[in-house]
Design a protein around this motif. Structure first.
Motif, PDB file in Angstrom:
ATOM      1  N   GLY A   1       0.810  -1.221   0.000  1.00 43.70           N
ATOM      2  CA  GLY A   1       0.000   0.000   0.000  1.00 43.70           C
ATOM      3  C   GLY A   1       0.837   1.261   0.000  1.00 43.70           C
ATOM      4  N   VAL A   2       2.002   1.232   0.664  1.00 37.72           N
ATOM      5  CA  VAL A   2       2.859   2.421   0.723  1.00 37.72           C
ATOM      6  C   VAL A   2       3.386   2.757  -0.665  1.00 37.72           C
TER       7      VAL A   2
ATOM      8  N   TRP B   1       2.031   2.130  -3.623  1.00 39.72           N
ATOM      9  CA  TRP B   1       0.983   2.678  -4.490  1.00 39.72           C
ATOM     10  C   TRP B   1       0.526   4.045  -4.012  1.00 39.72           C
ATOM     11  N   GLN B   2       0.607   4.284  -2.705  1.00 41.43           N
ATOM     12  CA  GLN B   2       0.361   5.642  -2.211  1.00 41.43           C
ATOM     13  C   GLN B   2       1.447   6.583  -2.726  1.00 41.43           C
TER      14      GLN B   2
ATOM     15  N   GLY C   1       0.838   7.428  -6.294  1.00 41.98           N
ATOM     16  CA  GLY C   1      -0.170   8.497  -6.384  1.00 41.98           C
ATOM     17  C   GLY C   1       0.426   9.867  -6.113  1.00 41.98           C
ATOM     18  N   HIS C   2       1.358   9.940  -5.165  1.00 35.71           N
ATOM     19  CA  HIS C   2       2.019  11.214  -4.883  1.00 35.71           C
ATOM     20  C   HIS C   2       2.875  11.667  -6.071  1.00 35.71           C
TER      21      HIS C   2
ATOM     22  N   TYR D   1       0.599  13.111  -8.571  1.00 32.67           N
ATOM     23  CA  TYR D   1       0.222  14.455  -8.109  1.00 32.67           C
ATOM     24  C   TYR D   1       1.313  15.462  -8.476  1.00 32.67           C
TER      25      TYR D   1
ATOM     26  N   SER E   1      -0.413  16.674   7.433  1.00 35.17           N
ATOM     27  CA  SER E   1      -0.454  15.507   6.547  1.00 35.17           C
ATOM     28  C   SER E   1      -1.443  15.674   5.405  1.00 35.17           C
TER      29      SER E   1
ATOM     30  N   THR F   1       3.600   8.618   6.020  1.00 32.77           N
ATOM     31  CA  THR F   1       3.927   8.437   4.601  1.00 32.77           C
ATOM     32  C   THR F   1       3.158   9.447   3.742  1.00 32.77           C
ATOM     33  N   SER F   2       2.817  10.591   4.327  1.00 32.13           N
ATOM     34  CA  SER F   2       1.971  11.570   3.645  1.00 32.13           C
ATOM     35  C   SER F   2       2.651  12.235   2.464  1.00 32.13           C
TER      36      SER F   2
ATOM     37  N   TRP G   1      10.720   5.630  -1.172  1.00 35.25           N
ATOM     38  CA  TRP G   1      10.332   4.339  -0.601  1.00 35.25           C
ATOM     39  C   TRP G   1      11.330   3.259  -1.003  1.00 35.25           C
TER      40      TRP G   1
END
Length: 297
Positions: A63-64, A66-67, A70-71, A74, A155, A244-245, A252
């Motif tokens: 999950g980290v 793929w987060q 996404g960042h 962005y 965050s 992890t914001s 990562w």
């Protein structure tokens, strides 16, 4: 009568051998090595255990990661709008008849892109500082201390705060590229548009942009490639936090590889960054070319 000097093929190959060897050694070999290591469980020591696709199966459940992806997306969207969009507006202003001291504008506009990314991160960390930062100092000056906050601990908006320095740093870089493209446009075209009554906005959108379309595509490609591997500024400012914001893919991969000593999975993340970057760049180029083709029709 002018004669063309054509070197022998052997001479050309000799001159090209050194840069090609450097490219292969610094880009191709590490990429292949990372691909090989991604199939192993490797803690960095002499022993490695082959695990097949286990690292890639873990990647799809991570999950980290793929987060972080996404960042990065962005960052790509924000920087295409912020870096290239603002650079284009500033170039049109510098090239207008109202602008004075055009050389100074170009010099100071390009200056931030010459500064190290680590220094940019340190400078903006001081700008965001709670006690001594420029933002909170300004809020105290105007009588709004209630708006003060620890900016990089928010965050919810931290990605916006770490994106602003990236946009600020590279506006001048894209200004130089766009300026060189606009300089190649025949001035008669713009003068004819002025005679026909076109204003500045109309000239920019309907004349200049179509004529420098290929240059803008190069700028977008560079912007995507740069922001898909963003690391330095964000690492200095937040190290991916709070939590992890503001984590990005490269950071990562760095933390997994060197802080968790999981070199096999870190190599898998590196390969994924390369593949996802190619997909995003290729997809964006296809979408832009299709959109411009439809506009032409």
């Amino acid at each position: 009568m002018l004669t063309t000097i054509k070197p022998r093929r052997r001479t050309v190959m000799l001159y090209l051998s050194v840069p090609v060897a450097l490219f292969v050694f610094t880009v191709f070999v590490p990429l292949v090595t990372a691909l090989v290591y991604s199939f192993f469980e490797w803690k960095g020591g002499p022993s490695k255990q082959f695990t097949g696709l286990a690292n890639y199966q873990q990647l799809f459940r991570d999950g980290v990661f793929w987060q972080a992806f996404g960042h990065n997306i962005y960052l790509v969207v924000a920087c295409i709008i912020g870096q290239i969009g603002i650079a284009f507006i500033m170039v049109m202003f510098v090239n207008s008849r109202m602008a004075r001291l055009k050389g100074i504008h170009r010099t100071f506009g390009f200056f931030p892109s010459t500064i190290s990314a680590v220094c940019i991160g340190l400078i903006w960390s001081m700008v965001y500082h709670y006690k001594f930062g420029l933002i909170n100092w300004f809020l105290r000056i105007i009588g709004r201390p209630d708006l003060q906050q620890v900016w990089l601990n928010d965050s919810k908006h931290v990605m916006l705060y770490v994106t602003i320095p990236l946009i600020w740093q590279y506006i001048g870089y894209y200004m130089v590229i766009i300026l060189s493209a606009i300089a190649s446009i025949n001035t008669d075209v713009l003068e004819s548009a002025e005679i026909d009554g076109a204003n500045g906005f109309q000239k920019s959108v309907y004349i200049v942009l179509p004529l420098i379309r290929n240059t803008m595509l190069v700028c977008i490609t560079l912007c995507i490639a740069g922001n898909m591997k963003a690391f330095d500024n964000i690492y200095v400012m937040t190290s991916g936090g709070p939590g992890t914001s503001s984590m990005v893919m490269a950071m990562w991969g760095y933390k997994v590889s060197f802080q968790q000593s999981n070199m096999g999975y870190g190599s898998c993340i590196s390969v994924a960054i390369f593949v996802l970057s190619l997909l995003v760049i290729g997809g964006s180029q296809w979408a832009i070319k299709r959109a411009t083709r439809n506009m032409g029709d």
